[in-house]
Design an enzyme around this catalytic site. Structure first.
Site, short mmCIF file in Angstrom:
data_model
loop_
_atom_site.label_atom_id
_atom_site.label_comp_id
_atom_site.label_asym_id
_atom_site.label_seq_id
_atom_site.Cartn_x
_atom_site.Cartn_y
_atom_site.Cartn_z
CE LYS A 13 7.48 -24.89 20.20
NZ LYS A 13 6.10 -25.08 19.78
NE ARG A 81 4.62 -20.70 24.00
CZ ARG A 81 4.29 -21.36 22.88
NH1 ARG A 81 3.51 -22.40 22.93
NH2 ARG A 81 4.74 -20.96 21.73
NE ARG A 115 5.86 -21.23 11.25
CZ ARG A 115 6.01 -21.51 12.54
NH1 ARG A 115 6.70 -22.57 12.90
NH2 ARG A 115 5.51 -20.71 13.46
NE ARG A 149 1.32 -19.69 13.65
CZ ARG A 149 2.02 -20.35 14.56
NH1 ARG A 149 2.35 -21.61 14.37
NH2 ARG A 149 2.39 -19.74 15.67
NE ARG A 161 4.80 -16.45 17.75
CZ ARG A 161 4.94 -16.90 16.49
NH1 ARG A 161 4.98 -16.08 15.47
NH2 ARG A 161 5.02 -18.19 16.27
P1 AMP Z 1 2.91 -22.10 18.77
O1 AMP Z 1 2.13 -22.76 17.67
O2 AMP Z 1 3.43 -23.07 19.78
O3 AMP Z 1 3.96 -21.15 18.24
O4 AMP Z 1 1.86 -21.18 19.57
C1 AMP Z 1 1.21 -20.10 18.94
C2 AMP Z 1 0.58 -19.17 19.96
O5 AMP Z 1 -0.40 -19.90 20.71
C3 AMP Z 1 1.53 -18.59 21.00
O6 AMP Z 1 2.21 -17.45 20.53
C4 AMP Z 1 0.54 -18.27 22.11
O7 AMP Z 1 -0.21 -17.11 21.82
C5 AMP Z 1 -0.42 -19.44 22.06
N1 AMP Z 1 0.02 -20.54 22.94
C6 AMP Z 1 0.47 -21.78 22.57
N2 AMP Z 1 0.80 -22.52 23.63
C7 AMP Z 1 0.56 -21.73 24.72
C8 AMP Z 1 0.71 -21.91 26.12
N3 AMP Z 1 1.22 -23.04 26.64
N4 AMP Z 1 0.35 -20.89 26.95
C9 AMP Z 1 -0.15 -19.73 26.46
N5 AMP Z 1 -0.30 -19.48 25.14
C10 AMP Z 1 0.04 -20.47 24.28
#
Ligand code: AMP
Length: 200
Positions: A13, A81, A115, A149, A161
């Site tokens: 995404k 989310r 990744r 990460r 997650r």
């Molecule tokens: P992502 O890069 O989208 O996989 O996000 C990595 C991490 O950032 C997630 O596992 C959450 O801990 C935090 N995160 C990202 N977007 C949100 C959101 N909309 N609400 C809460 N936590 C978020």
């Protein structure tokens, strides 16, 4: 056009949101990137959630997002989310479509383990699937060392997650008109499917 991109971790995404944003001239806002770029005390607080695979509190992410969200066209990547975030976003703006990139959990686990990211330009490589960096461990663009990460390599964080994603994603999908995309095919093919479906 105001779009939300959703998909399980490593569905592509973020990659697709970047590509489509540049092709359609939309602003790309990734809440994950926003959080990872925080500094100082705030960074410590944010990392304590992210590294364990938990979501950060709604109130914190909303504060950061409101500073960045443009009035006009954008792609929101990683937000909303959960139900409360959907409700809060509703108060700020109206979304046209959700682009939902589907892959299996099995593919997600496989991709997450391979990744590697560049801190400087944000590009994500994958040594399990494609694209790989030309020189192992270094970014093609910046020639800086790549990193993994913490929440991609910690098995507990990965499982958490995936669980959170499945628990909450339906709320988002049911709330907006959805464009479903097969994320199991190569990157360019996914991009073409998104562009074709958006232009219909
Ligand atoms: P992502 O890069 O989208 O996989 O996000 C990595 C991490 O950032 C997630 O596992 C959450 O801990 C935090 N995160 C990202 N977007 C949100 C959101 N909309 N609400 C809460 N936590 C978020």
């Amino acid at each position: 056009m105001k779009l939300i991109f959703v998909g399980v971790q490593a569905s592509g995404k973020g990659t697709q949101a970047k590509i489509i944003a540049s092709r359609l001239n939309l602003k790309h806002i990734s809440t994950g990137d926003l959080l990872r770029s925080a500094t100082g005390e705030l960074k410590q607080e944010i990392d304590s959630y992210i590294n364990k695979g938990n979501l950060v509190p709604d109130e914190l992410i909303l504060r950061l997002l409101k500073e960045k969200l443009p009035e006009d066209d954008f792609i929101l990547d990683g937000f909303p989310r959960n139900k409360n975030q959907v409700k809060e976003l509703e108060k700020i703006t109206k979304i046209d479509y959700v682009v939902y990139i589907e892959i299996s959990d099995e593919t997600a686990r496989k991709r997450l383990s391979g990744r590697w990211n560049c801190k400087k330009c944000g590009i994500a490589y994958n040594i399990v699937t494609m694209p790989r960096p030309r020189k192992e461990g270094f970014c093609d663009n910046c020639n800086l060392p790549l990193f993994q990460r913490q929440d991609d390599i910690d098995l507990e964080a990965v499982n958490k997650r995936l669980k959170i994603y499945h628990d909450e994603i339906n709320v988002v999908i049911w709330h907006y008109p959805v464009i479903k995309i097969n994320g199991e095919v190569p990157i360019e093919q996914v991009t073409q499917e998104i562009l074709a479906k958006l232009s219909n």
